[in-house]
Design an enzyme around this catalytic site. Structure first.
Site, mmCIF file in Angstrom:
data_model
loop_
_atom_site.group_PDB
_atom_site.id
_atom_site.type_symbol
_atom_site.label_atom_id
_atom_site.label_comp_id
_atom_site.label_asym_id
_atom_site.label_seq_id
_atom_site.Cartn_x
_atom_site.Cartn_y
_atom_site.Cartn_z
ATOM 1 N N THR A 295 -22.715 -46.178 19.479
ATOM 2 C CA THR A 295 -23.381 -46.515 18.531
ATOM 3 C C THR A 295 -24.051 -46.146 16.718
ATOM 4 O OG1 THR A 295 -25.835 -46.832 18.658
ATOM 5 C CG2 THR A 295 -24.931 -48.638 19.204
ATOM 6 N N ASP A 296 -23.739 -46.156 15.530
ATOM 7 C CA ASP A 296 -24.974 -45.556 14.713
ATOM 8 C C ASP A 296 -26.531 -45.321 14.889
ATOM 9 O OD1 ASP A 296 -25.681 -43.049 12.510
ATOM 10 O OD2 ASP A 296 -23.782 -44.650 11.744
ATOM 11 N N TYR A 297 -27.350 -44.475 14.222
ATOM 12 C CA TYR A 297 -28.786 -44.343 14.938
ATOM 13 C C TYR A 297 -29.124 -46.215 14.778
ATOM 14 C CZ TYR A 297 -33.256 -41.905 14.184
ATOM 15 O OH TYR A 297 -34.303 -41.167 14.310
ATOM 16 N N GLY A 299 -27.942 -48.378 15.697
ATOM 17 C CA GLY A 299 -27.024 -49.663 14.929
ATOM 18 C C GLY A 299 -27.094 -50.718 16.237
#
Length: 776
Positions: A295-297, A299
């Protein structure tokens, strides 16, 4: 897409890698059947020994901050590492610090599973290269790959084995600050950059300690956010996705990228982090991706704000969608065990995600030697050394785009007095641009330092600030993010202007450095006005009154609407944010040591009202006639503006040179090809000017009739050729049906017979034409 390598003429100021090292193959090339069988046996054996908590722990990617001595084990993160509840960490810097944390994992945890260490190494480690939009502007894939190779060597020697790069999001939206991190608006150019970045980072064998895992991001469509606002909603047809936005992601997958990062935005009404169609059906089943998805931060957690449920619900949704690793949010760590008990996820889904993380660690060679990445003595030699800085200097010079040069003001004469004026003239901290977290910002070469160091014995340089970045102090404070101070001068604007004019009056020519500061673009840096701030426009206008020639050095991380300033200076050199060696590279170009050869990877609009504007648009049923487009004539009941032209200020692919290139008409080997034949389209390019130089010869094709509407032109190839003054070269593009393929209304990837317009030229507007008719 063609798999032919693009032949690039070298304009080397610095040492280059050998052809054998630079032309890397996809990383899977070393993964023989024997290798895969051995890896499978190892990973399955390890999985069989793991508890549920340890499996879920492998899916957990917290950020550690930066440990100090003794914290590696005593901190909260250190305790989780010891308990086997962490799969990797990111943004720890330094070989010794990373080794101390790895020691906890492999000596204190039950199964001694090593960690992976990631960092936002976006366009260089301590040696920084131009921002990615600038790298793409070089149109030189050897240099793109070379920049990633240097980055991998530096980062790996300092303990990093995973980078969250390349960002390959296509964007036609200059209001969006993260265009600085990508390769612009075109899927073909973006695909070429994507695969070469992957090759540079990952090399031929991931187990070599000078290679690191690449992570293509953000999957998918992140660059198409509504209104240019970061993290915003995206909604588009599948035909547009597959033809215009997906190609660079797929190119990275085809190149063997080891990991993929999910995007923040939604796709088809479901956030990408929880979108099974995107992460499993497209990425894994259609494209055959074998790596892991992160995931992104936070997410996963953010899907709650999207309206997808509480943390347990969205964590289960993400796992079932195909997410393998949870960055920072700890949704997996805190909820998956409960979700398994309640039947909301399966053991097989947890095992599959864990298996992919373990496979990546195996590919990196960490089970053989968990300390192979990070050697303080090696880092002292590999990181920020002179060889790397020379390479960065060369790459930076090749990325710069000459946008205007009346009366041959550039290159500057190596004599006399030059006034160097502007708010970033002496500011080293801003030279690297956005997303340069590991850079030695205070050691970057400023514009003034570069000029003095290279030409200070021959030329007298006088300096003045002239203006602040913006009149608004509060706004300028927002711009000065992440420690990149703008050095605001609190004297009155009148005093600053007078000082600049006095310096200009003592000089023969003015070099005026204006534009954006480094953090005016990048993540969370959307702008509603993409013009140069008024404080700097006023400075330019005041200097114009002196009557001295003015060469603007334009700092920017995005296309700007330059209509209000373009007629004022004599020359405009777009230097983007050029990295560690910015000042040296800019001085090389300003004084002609390097002839600029960069081309725009993204259209520059006349005004914000034209946005989104991009070259490969589609026609309407009521297009404005081309002669009226060229003359900016308004016609009612046609697709045009009452108050603005349809044309951009500077088109995609645009860039001038100190010399002049002439193109012959196109020669086609066969105007009526059939089936899978190959034809050649050729032009002769002549350097008719007074300088040696490089030209990017661009091939565009228009499919005149299709079962769905087709763009007015599409980039299908390019070659960068070096020509001495007076020299001519024949440039040939081989065209096969593969270059004509697109996704039709049924999402079938194929080509359709009929008439095609073949275009070759110096940019997307100035092209020669030749028609062919291709039958099946």
């Amino acid at each position: 897409m063609s798999k032919k390598l693009i032949v690039i003429a070298a304009l080397a100021l610095a040492p280059t890698f050998s052809a054998q090292e630079m032309v890397a193959k996809p990383v899977q090339s070393y993964q023989t059947a024997q290798y895969q069988a051995k890896r499978k046996a190892f990973v399955e054996n390890l999985l069989s020994k793991m508890t549920l908590d340890e499996k879920i722990g492998q899916l957990n990617l917290p950020t550690s901050g930066d440990f100090t001595t003794g914290q590696a084990q005593s901190s909260d993160i250190g305790k989780k590492v010891e308990q086997g509840l962490v799969g990797g960490l990111f943004n720890i810097k330094g070989a010794d610090k990373i080794r101390s944390v790895q020691k906890v994992a492999v000596e204190k945890s039950r199964l001694k599973i090593p960690l992976i260490f990631g960092m936002d190494v976006i366009h260089g480690y301590e040696t920084t290269f131009p921002i990615p939009l600038g790298l793409a502007a070089s149109w030189d894939m050897n240099l793109v790959q070379q920049s990633a190779r240097v980055t991998a060597k530096e980062a790996s020697s300092d303990g990093i084995n995973w980078t969250f790069s390349p960002m390959v999001d296509i964007s036609r939206e200059p209001r969006w600050g993260r265009v600085s991190e990508g390769s612009g608006e075109d899927p073909y150019l973006g695909s070429e950059v994507a695969k070469n970045m992957v090759y540079g980072y990952q090399g031929k064998d991931l187990s070599l300690r000078s290679t690191i895992l690449a992570c293509v991001k953000h999957f998918a469509l992140y660059g198409a956010g509504e209104a240019g606002r970061d993290y915003n909603t995206v909604d588009m047809s599948h035909v547009r996705m597959f033809n215009e936005y997906f190609p660079p992601y797929k190119a990275a997958v085809d190149a063997g990228v080891a990991s993929v990062m999910a995007s923040f935005n939604e796709v088809d009404g479901v956030p990408a982090t929880g979108n099974r169609w995107l992460q499993t059906e497209v990425l894994r089943k259609m494209w055959g991706f074998k790596g892991f998805v992160v995931t992104d931060y936070t997410g996963i957690n953010e899907m709650t704000e999207h309206g997808m449920g509480d943390l347990q619900q969205v964590s289960a949704l993400a796992l079932k969608a195909g997410i393998d690793m949870d960055m920072v949010g700890e949704g997996f760590l805190k909820t998956l065990k409960k979700s398994l008990d309640e039947g909301k996820v399966t053991q097989a889904e947890i095992d599959a995600a864990t298996r992919r993380i373990l496979e990546a660690k195996y590919d990196l060679g960490l089970f053989d030697d968990p300390y192979r990445y990070g050697d303080a003595k090696l880092a002292a030699k590999e990181v920020y050394n002179m060889e790397n800085r020379n390479i960065a200097r060369n790459v930076a010079a090749q990325s710069m785009v000459l946008m205007k040069n009346e009366n041959q003001v550039l290159p500057l004469k190596k004599s006399g007095t030059v006034a160097v004026i502007g708010p970033l003239v002496n500011n080293s901290l801003n030279m690297a641009g956005t997303w340069s977290v590991a850079a030695k910002h205070d050691q970057a070469v400023s514009l003034m330092q570069g000029l003095q160091a290279n030409f200070g014995k021959e030329v007298k340089f006088l300096s003045a600030k002239g203006a602040n970045i913006d009149y608004d102090a509060k706004l300028e404070d927002i711009y000065a993010a992440h420690g990149k101070k703008t050095d605001r001068d609190n004297r009155s604007k009148e005093v600053l202007l007078k000082e600049a004019v006095d310096v200009a009056n003592k000089s023969d020519v003015i070099v005026l450095a204006i534009g954006e500061s480094a953090e005016m673009s990048g993540e969370s840096s959307s702008r509603t006005e993409i013009t140069i701030p008024q404080s700097q426009v006023d400075l330019l206008n005041e200097l114009k009154k002196t009557g001295k020639p003015i060469a603007v050095v334009l700092f920017t991380g995005r296309p700007l609407a330059l209509t209000n300033i373009k007629d004022t200076p004599d020359a405009i050199l777009n230097v983007w944010f050029a990295g560690s060696e910015a000042g040296n590279a800019i001085s090389d170009v300003l004084f002609g040591k390097v002839n600029p050869s960069g081309k725009l990877p993204m259209t520059f609009p006349r005004s914000l009202g034209q946005v989104p504007i991009y070259y490969n648009a589609k026609n309407t049923g009521r297009p404005l006639a081309q002669d009226k487009v060229d003359k900016c004539v308004y016609e009612r009941f046609r697709s045009n503006y009452m108050d603005e032209c349809n044309t951009p200020l500077y088109p995609f692919g645009y860039g001038l040179s100190y010399t002049k290139f002439n193109y012959s008409d196109i020669a086609i080997s066969n105007a009526n090809p059939k089936g899978n034949q190959t034809i050649q389209a050729s032009v002769t390019v002549t350097n008719s000017g007074n300088y040696d130089g490089a030209e990017v010869v661009q091939l565009y094709i228009r499919d005149m009739v299709g079962t769905i509407t087709r763009p007015v032109k599409e980039l299908k190839g390019f070659q960068k050729v070096f020509l001495k003054k007076g020299e001519s070269k024949k440039v040939t593009f081989e065209i096969t049906p593969e270059r004509l393929k697109f996704y039709n209304g049924e999402l079938k990837y194929d080509w359709e017979p009929g008439e095609f317009d073949i275009m070759i030229g110096t940019n997307s507007v100035e092209v020669k034409h030749s028609k062919i008719n291709w039958s099946k």
